[in-house]
Write an enzyme that holds these catalytic residues in place. Structure first.
Site, PDB file in Angstrom:
ATOM      1  N   GLY A 142     -10.135   3.273   3.994  1.00  0.00           N
ATOM      2  CA  GLY A 142      -8.947   2.855   3.251  1.00  0.00           C
ATOM      3  C   GLY A 142      -7.921   3.965   3.150  1.00  0.00           C
ATOM      4  O   GLY A 142      -6.719   3.740   3.292  1.00  0.00           O
TER       5      GLY A 142
ATOM      6  N   HIS B  46     -20.065  -2.792  -0.765  1.00  0.00           N
ATOM      7  CA  HIS B  46     -18.928  -1.907  -1.025  1.00  0.00           C
ATOM      8  C   HIS B  46     -18.546  -1.881  -2.491  1.00  0.00           C
ATOM      9  O   HIS B  46     -18.487  -0.815  -3.104  1.00  0.00           O
ATOM     10  CB  HIS B  46     -17.722  -2.336  -0.182  1.00  0.00           C
ATOM     11  CG  HIS B  46     -16.465  -1.601  -0.516  1.00  0.00           C
ATOM     12  ND1 HIS B  46     -16.070  -0.479   0.144  1.00  0.00           N
ATOM     13  CD2 HIS B  46     -15.528  -1.818  -1.476  1.00  0.00           C
ATOM     14  CE1 HIS B  46     -14.948  -0.033  -0.383  1.00  0.00           C
ATOM     15  NE2 HIS B  46     -14.587  -0.830  -1.368  1.00  0.00           N
TER      16      HIS B  46
ATOM     17  N   HIS C 146     -13.011   5.290  -5.424  1.00  0.00           N
ATOM     18  CA  HIS C 146     -13.866   4.201  -5.915  1.00  0.00           C
ATOM     19  C   HIS C 146     -15.334   4.588  -5.839  1.00  0.00           C
ATOM     20  O   HIS C 146     -16.161   4.085  -6.577  1.00  0.00           O
ATOM     21  CB  HIS C 146     -13.626   2.919  -5.117  1.00  0.00           C
ATOM     22  CG  HIS C 146     -13.743   3.123  -3.637  1.00  0.00           C
ATOM     23  ND1 HIS C 146     -12.721   3.633  -2.874  1.00  0.00           N
ATOM     24  CD2 HIS C 146     -14.767   2.922  -2.784  1.00  0.00           C
ATOM     25  CE1 HIS C 146     -13.116   3.718  -1.615  1.00  0.00           C
ATOM     26  NE2 HIS C 146     -14.349   3.303  -1.535  1.00  0.00           N
TER      27      HIS C 146
ATOM     28  N   ARG D 268      23.928  17.485  -9.553  1.00  0.00           N
ATOM     29  CA  ARG D 268      23.015  17.995  -8.519  1.00  0.00           C
ATOM     30  C   ARG D 268      23.406  19.424  -8.135  1.00  0.00           C
ATOM     31  O   ARG D 268      22.549  20.266  -7.881  1.00  0.00           O
ATOM     32  CB  ARG D 268      23.004  17.087  -7.287  1.00  0.00           C
ATOM     33  CG  ARG D 268      24.315  17.014  -6.545  1.00  0.00           C
ATOM     34  CD  ARG D 268      24.236  16.177  -5.266  1.00  0.00           C
ATOM     35  NE  ARG D 268      25.565  15.938  -4.747  1.00  0.00           N
ATOM     36  CZ  ARG D 268      25.908  16.015  -3.461  1.00  0.00           C
ATOM     37  NH1 ARG D 268      25.009  16.305  -2.538  1.00  0.00           N
ATOM     38  NH2 ARG D 268      27.140  15.777  -3.079  1.00  0.00           N
TER      39      ARG D 268
ATOM     40  N   GLU E 241       8.692  10.912   1.365  1.00  0.00           N
ATOM     41  CA  GLU E 241       8.816  11.023  -0.093  1.00  0.00           C
ATOM     42  C   GLU E 241       7.465  10.894  -0.788  1.00  0.00           C
ATOM     43  O   GLU E 241       7.185  11.585  -1.769  1.00  0.00           O
ATOM     44  CB  GLU E 241       9.763   9.938  -0.622  1.00  0.00           C
ATOM     45  CG  GLU E 241      11.178  10.011  -0.075  1.00  0.00           C
ATOM     46  CD  GLU E 241      11.319   9.406   1.311  1.00  0.00           C
ATOM     47  OE1 GLU E 241      10.354   8.775   1.803  1.00  0.00           O
ATOM     48  OE2 GLU E 241      12.397   9.564   1.912  1.00  0.00           O
TER      49      GLU E 241
ATOM     50  N   GLY F  19      -8.328   7.250  -6.668  1.00  0.00           N
ATOM     51  CA  GLY F  19      -8.585   5.811  -6.760  1.00  0.00           C
ATOM     52  C   GLY F  19      -7.553   5.081  -5.918  1.00  0.00           C
ATOM     53  O   GLY F  19      -7.913   4.357  -4.990  1.00  0.00           O
ATOM     54  N   PRO F  20      -6.264   5.281  -6.214  1.00  0.00           N
ATOM     55  CA  PRO F  20      -5.247   4.739  -5.298  1.00  0.00           C
ATOM     56  C   PRO F  20      -5.454   5.370  -3.921  1.00  0.00           C
ATOM     57  O   PRO F  20      -5.370   6.602  -3.776  1.00  0.00           O
ATOM     58  CB  PRO F  20      -3.935   5.183  -5.956  1.00  0.00           C
ATOM     59  CG  PRO F  20      -4.280   5.356  -7.414  1.00  0.00           C
ATOM     60  CD  PRO F  20      -5.678   5.917  -7.399  1.00  0.00           C
TER      61      PRO F  20
ATOM     62  N   HIS G 217      21.920  11.513  -6.428  1.00  0.00           N
ATOM     63  CA  HIS G 217      22.621  10.301  -6.005  1.00  0.00           C
ATOM     64  C   HIS G 217      22.159   9.143  -6.888  1.00  0.00           C
ATOM     65  O   HIS G 217      21.604   8.156  -6.431  1.00  0.00           O
ATOM     66  CB  HIS G 217      22.377  10.025  -4.513  1.00  0.00           C
ATOM     67  CG  HIS G 217      22.916  11.109  -3.612  1.00  0.00           C
ATOM     68  ND1 HIS G 217      22.537  12.420  -3.701  1.00  0.00           N
ATOM     69  CD2 HIS G 217      23.842  11.057  -2.616  1.00  0.00           C
ATOM     70  CE1 HIS G 217      23.185  13.142  -2.788  1.00  0.00           C
ATOM     71  NE2 HIS G 217      23.994  12.346  -2.129  1.00  0.00           N
TER      72      HIS G 217
ATOM     73  N   ASN H  76     -17.199   4.366   7.912  1.00  0.00           N
ATOM     74  CA  ASN H  76     -18.280   3.370   7.876  1.00  0.00           C
ATOM     75  C   ASN H  76     -17.811   1.999   8.356  1.00  0.00           C
ATOM     76  O   ASN H  76     -18.595   1.055   8.435  1.00  0.00           O
ATOM     77  CB  ASN H  76     -18.928   3.290   6.491  1.00  0.00           C
ATOM     78  CG  ASN H  76     -17.962   2.888   5.405  1.00  0.00           C
ATOM     79  OD1 ASN H  76     -17.026   2.130   5.618  1.00  0.00           O
ATOM     80  ND2 ASN H  76     -18.183   3.426   4.208  1.00  0.00           N
TER      81      ASN H  76
ATOM     82  N   ARG I 191      25.680  12.487  -7.527  1.00  0.00           N
ATOM     83  CA  ARG I 191      26.264  13.000  -6.291  1.00  0.00           C
ATOM     84  C   ARG I 191      27.677  13.500  -6.558  1.00  0.00           C
ATOM     85  O   ARG I 191      28.095  14.527  -6.038  1.00  0.00           O
ATOM     86  CB  ARG I 191      26.323  11.887  -5.241  1.00  0.00           C
ATOM     87  CG  ARG I 191      26.996  12.362  -3.959  1.00  0.00           C
ATOM     88  CD  ARG I 191      27.393  11.221  -3.029  1.00  0.00           C
ATOM     89  NE  ARG I 191      27.955  11.761  -1.791  1.00  0.00           N
ATOM     90  CZ  ARG I 191      28.779  11.114  -0.984  1.00  0.00           C
ATOM     91  NH1 ARG I 191      29.143   9.877  -1.275  1.00  0.00           N
ATOM     92  NH2 ARG I 191      29.245  11.671   0.096  1.00  0.00           N
TER      93      ARG I 191
ATOM     94  N   HIS J 137     -19.052   0.518  -7.278  1.00  0.00           N
ATOM     95  CA  HIS J 137     -19.066   0.669  -5.826  1.00  0.00           C
ATOM     96  C   HIS J 137     -20.286   1.480  -5.398  1.00  0.00           C
ATOM     97  O   HIS J 137     -20.213   2.702  -5.287  1.00  0.00           O
ATOM     98  CB  HIS J 137     -17.782   1.362  -5.368  1.00  0.00           C
ATOM     99  CG  HIS J 137     -16.536   0.581  -5.678  1.00  0.00           C
ATOM    100  ND1 HIS J 137     -15.973   0.562  -6.925  1.00  0.00           N
ATOM    101  CD2 HIS J 137     -15.771  -0.218  -4.902  1.00  0.00           C
ATOM    102  CE1 HIS J 137     -14.889  -0.216  -6.903  1.00  0.00           C
ATOM    103  NE2 HIS J 137     -14.737  -0.695  -5.698  1.00  0.00           N
TER     104      HIS J 137
END
Lengths: 690, 690
Positions: free
Chosen positions: A163, A279, A70, A374, A437, A118-119, A487, A192, A546, A30
């Site tokens: 992104g 890119h 990237h 729990r 989450e 990266g993600p 749970h 960009n 639970r 990239h």
């Protein structure tokens, strides 16, 4: 004004041609953002961030997060310039086997890289965790210092792209950062307007400034590109404006800052600037040659770096040393004045467990009725509160359900965010992630990466799906985050199939380097937590019930200490068993009952409690063969989820008592019964297997 | 003004006490929002939405999405009031085994429920898909009608809560909705400022109005509660203001509308209004008795509904019939004027495949070099474009990488969002989701739920993690969505471990009702697509290679038609094989090579290509035993991911050639080799197994 010399500008242009050359040599990568963002990255490493290349783990350093992972060259080239150990040959080896310069930045792999990215969106969300951790760490060690005066004060810098901002998790985390008033967080948004599908107008037309102001951020525009669009004939890299924005951001104490830097991707590449073609692909020899000529480089040479340039950029080492020396004075003064804090800090840096750790864990009396695991987990956390100040965590809006609150501990929130139910302050300990989450998972990673504290976070097991990319990144980064997933079966009951995990234990066990731990009773829960906290190089997830589970009578059955081995003989037979029943969590009592029924009919059944298959696999073969003797082929697994993980343990002759379909809304005990998670069914399966 | 009578108000209050009673009787559930939102829900069903309880699948109906799915009573009570089939005893059976009123709304389970919700944020994101589908459907069938005049015009109504708005996916989807200018989408945001951890001030302080305006939505405030906080002594349920806001929203043609309705949860419950205690627990007899008295009901009676009330509310059936009749006139006129459109519509409603379907698929010549299965998939899609107009889809910003664009088809975007690379219009076909995998997945679900078209969407296999809750909801809802996951192994190469799937095939196969299909070559890809499209009652995911794979010579080996059986003998031996090699996707050629090496050494190996284990499991046992004869115990699985799914197929004597750790950044072929995905390794494993 930052006052760059011609040499600085030459260095920035050198960064651009290195980015182009490195991708061209490897044939993929990239280049675009690394080219156009070179001035911003150079500014951060050379003029803005406090860091010391000679000590990449220096406690006083600012953190840098390349959320636009990237564009790894953006960071690699600055690490090379700054003298972190990367050299020109490493850039030449970009994206090749075992090189120091993989496709995306990898923490622990490349010196100077603080986080694996990266993600998209994950970097900025983990940066929010880092910023939270910085505040908590300061609160633990040096709460009374004036703002900016503590050796534990530092900033978190982020570079994020379009992104990252499109990904929902950036919204979750940024909203949380606004609520938390994280003044120590500074993000540059490289706007960009190009992503892989080229001009983002097809999918991303929102007003990012308005959105971030709505989150409670300070937003500063730095419009190098003056107009909407991907290109701009009047493009001007106004480095002073960017510098001023970053200096202003540093003064913010109660708001995170987003600097919106409008750029032209790959600028000033002659024909591919402002285009998706720059890119994620090599620019091609002709384009690179044109770029080099434009910048006054020899179009025929590659990887052209003068000694003068590298000598100049590496002066940052001296500036880093000076900063480090100045910090040392403050730090030593703090140590002298805070001997207890210094002792604590030394332990935290060494990642050692505290004195009294093992003794702090509660034990639970045998009890037919028992408690939910729990609930046992909640008691363990409360018991650890005083002995392990580095342990902290919370929930994604399920505190009471997840039992993630250490009794009596204050919330980690700005004072004016306290509510009737939750008191606390900026240095508090109980985290409130909201219904987010995924951001929770990534923030936990960021907290762990900051390095001094041990975070945990809870949600329902079914919603581990929402945070799964974060769990994977925790595993990939070898960091000790603990996920508390309660749970953990259809036994949760009435909330029904959207809330009942079926495939989740299997799907989580599938993640390499993640320990999935499903204790069968309160005492197993305590040993599970203890074992998890004894590990410092990978994450773990607890799957907790639970519903109440009987607290097993350990005078009759084997000790819960065996949990550390992952699987163990809980209830045995005289001589060789006729059949082995292997169960986890809430299904262990089912197996124990089945064993009794089988005994009544003269069948000798061994019950193996298997809270953690990953730990079991790490035991020597001799131990594993002792628990599951190869000669005993009759085996039954019992787990209220899909059987996929169990086939290898039950083998050709074995049977799996499992649930292979989605759940149903009704009383949990009834659902378990209707779905065949019963002693009778286990007995039948055992008889089939024998 | 809507002009409610006393009877309307009595009906609304009846809804409140029914909600309280139903949760109290079952002992658990979510009464608070159902109580305070009763007027809004009543208004929608009685005065705002176009619907016909006598024909829940009427094409002309508005859609209702309860994104705040935990408040299922909000919908169940209105379905009962409107006469969709639910009766009082169904409300009394709330959240019990096989009742029509499960904990969260479930499509196909309860008549009148359009979508399964519960996982927060998912409803509003799927509603965006419904709104997109409505426009596409209109474009297919009746593109020239004036706005609001087509029988295919309708609105999508959503009720979302604080939790939905906290979830990142609501941001992803809402940003996309703004870009797409979805004027047919109207969401009521029930801003009660209470979530499970009580006052949302601890975690959620953003300016939602500002955020949604930034997305390009029309935002209308309806402040029943006048102040920040969870309670308000001056609380006023100004139904006329809400009605006016919804009427205004209906007139919006180029912006989705968010109506921010500030409420006090559980109002007017005497002591638990405005408190987290009313969110997810039964209120208790005393509180309910107080509520009833306040509303003029008998505190000692439960489930008190007068005939007068129910008679009044069911008048909506007549209004529904009238609307349906009026629509029929328009619809019949359309049918007469558009015989081809009518024929198409009838086919789409019946979910039948078009004429010429099977013939449309390309076949591929044997070729050593071959093409990537992602490229083959792109060719299949392009070949289907003309024959199957209901098929449409796109990518989460990876169009070229995922090969998800049907050649020559226009983009689905407002005309002024067209770019240099993408032309199209509001009725286009190529979807641009941006870097928003999760919103893509949920939007695809919404498109499928709208009912007339067949959607697909692509991203990298590793990012199936980002969209996993959407994939699960597709499976749970039995809808035919196709996920296109390319770059399906470490063979993708240089992007490295953050982009290389390892555990994903296993984790996806773990999801019930989902077909995971990993074709081995171009012809398998074509048959895979064909088989997937032949199914209409569950989703499928394609795992496709980035790298070229040889196109198998089908004159030498078995036909790719066998793909429909999930696994088949691709290459056999004379007589009983010594060993069976089972492989999927890019590892099938590896197995074929290993077979040759084994043959050279006199070992007879059968190669089984196993593109879809779910399809294989549905075959009769006789077929399965034919492919994997029980007598042949020597077996080797070959797949470039974790082995978990394969143990049950290779059995006690078998071996798995797999990858049990994260990937590495380098050339893909090299990484596969370094990680042991080689014919030599398969040969060694075969010899061990024999």
């Amino acid at each position: 004004a930052v006052g760059w010399s011609d040499l600085d500008i030459r260095a920035v242009d050198t960064a651009r041609i290195l980015a182009a050359d490195a991708v061209q040599k490897t044939g993929n990568g990239h280049p675009g953002t690394a080219i156009s963002l070179a001035p911003a990255a150079y500014l951060l490493y050379q003029n803005v961030m406090t860091h010391d290349p000679a000590d990449p783990h220096w406690l006083g350093r600012d953190r840098f997060v390349l959320s636009a992972g990237h564009s790894s060259l953006t960071q690699y080239i600055q690490l090379y310039f700054s003298g972190y150990g990367l050299e020109l040959e490493d850039l030449e080896a970009l994206r090749t086997w075992e090189s120091a310069t993989p496709g995306h930045p990898e923490v622990t792999h490349t010196t100077g890289v603080e986080i694996t990215t990266g993600p998209l969106g994950s970097g900025i969300a983990s940066a929010v965790g880092m910023a939270m951790a910085q505040r908590r760490q300061r609160g633990l060690l040096d709460p009374d210092a004036a703002a900016g005066e503590s050796p534990f004060d530092h900033h978190i810098y982020v570079i994020a792209g379009d992104g990252c901002l499109m990904e929902g998790v950036s919204g979750e985390a940024s909203s949380l950062a606004g609520t938390q008033k994280l003044g120590n967080l500074i993000a540059i948004y490289d706007q960009n307007q190009i992503s892989i599908e080229d001009d983002t107008d097809v999918s991303f037309t929102e007003d990012v400034k308005g959105r971030y102001e709505a989150y409670g951020w300070e937003v500063i525009d730095v419009p190098w590109r003056k107009h909407h669009g991907t290109t701009d004939p009047e493009y001007l890299e106004d480095v002073d404006a960017l510098y001023a924005a970053l200096q202003k951001a540093k003064t913010s104490t109660d708001k995170p800052t987003l600097v919106i830097l409008n750029t032209v991707i790959a600028w000033p590449a002659p024909s591919k600037q402002g285009s998706g073609k720059s890119h994620g692909s090599a620019l091609g020899d002709e384009e690179i040659s044109g770029l080099k000529k434009l910048l006054g480089f020899d179009g025929r040479k590659t990887f052209e770096v003068t000694d003068e340039v590298i000598g100049h950029t590496r002066e940052v080492k001296q500036r880093g040393k000076d900063a480090h020396d100045a910090w040392n004075t403050k730090y030593e003064a703090w140590r002298s004045a805070n001997p207890d804090g210094a002792k604590l800090l030394d332990r935290l840096v060494a990642r050692e467990l505290p004195e009294g750790f093992a003794e702090a864990f509660p034990t639970f009396e045998a009890d037919e009725k028992g408690i939910a695991t729990r609930a046992a987990s909640g008691k363990v956390l409360t018991a650890l509160a005083d002995v392990m100040p580095e342990l902290w965590g919370g929930s994604a809006d399920l505190a009471e359900s997840n039992n993630t609150t250490m009794g009596g501990q204050p919330s980690f929130i700005p004072s004016d965010r306290q509510t009737k139910e939750w008191s606390g302050g900026p240095y508090g300990r109980t985290l409130h992630f909201g219904v987010r989450e995924f951001a929770m998972g990534l923030a936990l990673n960021g907290i762990a990466l900051e390095g001094l504290t041990r975070p945990y976070g809870g949600t329902f097991l079914v919603f581990s799906d929402y945070m799964r990319p974060a769990v994977r990144l925790a595993a990939l980064q070898n960091i000790p985050v603990t996920f508390v997933w309660t749970h953990d079966s259809v036994g949760l009951g009435e909330d029904g199939p959207t809330h009942q995990p079926i495939e989740h234990l299997a799907a989580l066990r599938a993640i390499p380097m993640l320990d999935v731990v499903r204790p069968a009773d309160a005492n197993e829960t305590a040993v599970a937590w203890r074992t998890i906290l004894e590990h410092t190089d990978h994450p773990a997830g607890l799957a907790l019930s639970r519903q109440a589970l009987p607290t097993v009578d350990r005078t009759e059955y084997a000790s819960a200490e065996n949990v550390a081995k992952g699987a163990y003989v809980l209830a045995d037979t005289e001589g060789t068993p006729d059949v082995i029943l292997i169960a986890s969590g809430s299904e262990v009592p089912v197996a124990l009952e089945a064993r009794k029924s089988l005994a009544d009919k003269g069948v000798a059944a061994r019950v193996v409690s298997a809270p953690c298959l990953e730990w079991f696999e790490k035991q020597p073969k001799s131990y594993r063969d002792e628990v599951l003797p190869p000669a005993v082929k009759a085996r039954v697994s019992v787990e209220a989820g899909i059987s996929m993980p169990w086939h290898r343990y039950v083998g050709d002759a074995g049977r799996c008592v499992s649930i292979e379909h989605f759940g149903s809304s009704a009383d949990g005990a009834l659902v378990l019964k209707k779905f065949g998670i019963t002693p009778d069914h286990v007995v039948a399966a055992a008889n089939e297997s024998i």
